[in-house]
Design an enzyme around this catalytic site. Structure first.
Site, PDB file in Angstrom:
ATOM      1  N   GLN A   1     -84.432 -17.025   7.611  1.00  0.00           N
ATOM      2  CA  GLN A   1     -83.296 -17.589   8.348  1.00  0.00           C
ATOM      3  C   GLN A   1     -82.035 -17.505   7.500  1.00  0.00           C
ATOM      4  O   GLN A   1     -80.976 -17.056   7.971  1.00  0.00           O
ATOM      5  CB  GLN A   1     -83.565 -19.053   8.707  1.00  0.00           C
ATOM      6  CG  GLN A   1     -84.623 -19.285   9.768  1.00  0.00           C
ATOM      7  CD  GLN A   1     -84.908 -20.769   9.972  1.00  0.00           C
ATOM      8  OE1 GLN A   1     -84.560 -21.606   9.127  1.00  0.00           O
ATOM      9  NE2 GLN A   1     -85.537 -21.110  11.076  1.00  0.00           N
TER      10      GLN A   1
ATOM     11  N   THR B   1     -90.338 -25.351  17.730  1.00  0.00           N
ATOM     12  CA  THR B   1     -89.082 -25.406  16.995  1.00  0.00           C
ATOM     13  C   THR B   1     -87.990 -24.908  17.926  1.00  0.00           C
ATOM     14  O   THR B   1     -88.248 -24.053  18.773  1.00  0.00           O
ATOM     15  CB  THR B   1     -89.111 -24.518  15.730  1.00  0.00           C
ATOM     16  OG1 THR B   1     -87.786 -24.357  15.213  1.00  0.00           O
ATOM     17  CG2 THR B   1     -89.673 -23.144  16.024  1.00  0.00           C
TER      18      THR B   1
ATOM     19  N   CYS C   1     -83.188 -30.142  17.484  1.00  0.00           N
ATOM     20  CA  CYS C   1     -84.054 -29.740  16.384  1.00  0.00           C
ATOM     21  C   CYS C   1     -85.269 -30.640  16.475  1.00  0.00           C
ATOM     22  O   CYS C   1     -85.120 -31.852  16.691  1.00  0.00           O
ATOM     23  CB  CYS C   1     -83.358 -29.886  15.038  1.00  0.00           C
ATOM     24  SG  CYS C   1     -84.447 -29.515  13.641  1.00  0.00           S
TER      25      CYS C   1
END
Length: 232
Positions: free
Chosen positions: A52, A83, A197
């Site tokens: 990421q 996620t 999140c």
């Protein structure tokens, strides 16, 4: 009952929440000693986080696609990616398997529509807040206007997620910071806030705010249970 395939480990803290929520919901629906049929493939989040950070999304997609293939071979009937951020590679994962996926933004968007929310605040990782893959789906599929915190606040939220929540640290200071950010989004016209999140629900819930918050972990888990129990 269908078997749910879960790509987890991002982080394991939120995957544990998924596991509990899904099993509780199945038991609520079916009673007795019933629990969910579920296969969990938990990745090493350190590897994903590095990809990421370096924006090597193709490599991250490959890891998650291999996880999806393993779940399909093991007998999963459909897949959820536990996620928000890695839904950036949702389509790549889907192309690697023949079984369907349940996108986290879809039940969230439907929940917002059901509650009459047309303008919503979004807090999550910097990737989720700043890139279009999540916001655009809510806008194009559900007609919802999405707003995010300012740059300083986005960095704070991102850092709290990775430095605290992903390792199980719950800070009173961070909780207050998040409440202030939600208040600012409310002042900008947000009718609710997406906890975008899967770890944020460990820190914030509806008792902390004057407007509704929408915990994507709980919403996604409930949608998975609905799909698993359909026609059962």
């Amino acid at each position: 009952m269908k078997t749910i395939g879960v790509i987890g480990g991002m982080s394991w803290e939120s995957t544990a929440s998924y596991y509990k929520l899904i099993n509780q919901a199945v038991n609520d629906e079916k009673g007795g000693l019933h629990s969910a049929k579920m296969i969990v493939y938990s990745v090493d989040f350190a590897e994903i986080e590095c990809l990421q950070k370096s924006e090597e999304w193709g490599e991250a997609a490959l890891i998650l696609s291999q996880a999806a293939q393993s779940l399909e071979k093991a007998g999963a009937d459909f897949i959820i990616v536990a996620t928000n951020t890695m839904h950036k590679v949702f389509h790549e994962i889907g192309e690697s398997v023949t079984i369907p996926q349940l996108h986290i933004a879809d039940p969230t968007g439907q929940c917002l529509v059901d509650k009459g929310v047309t303008k919503v605040g979004l807090i999550g990782t910097a990737f989720t807040m700043e890139q279009d893959f999540y916001k655009q789906r809510l806008n194009s599929e559900f007609g919802i206007e999405v707003i995010v915190p300012n740059g300083v606040q986005r960095r704070l939220v991102h850092d709290v997620i990775y430095d605290e929540l992903c390792v199980g640290k719950i800070s009173a200071r961070s909780k207050q910071d998040f409440k202030t950010i939600i208040e600012d989004l409310t002042a900008e016209g947000a009718q609710g806030v997406i906890l975008g999140c899967t770890e944020i629900g460990l820190l914030i819930d509806n008792t902390d705010t004057d407007i509704p918050v929408f915990d994507t972990t709980a919403i996604h888990a409930q949608a998975a249970v609905k799909e698993a129990l359909q026609n059962s």
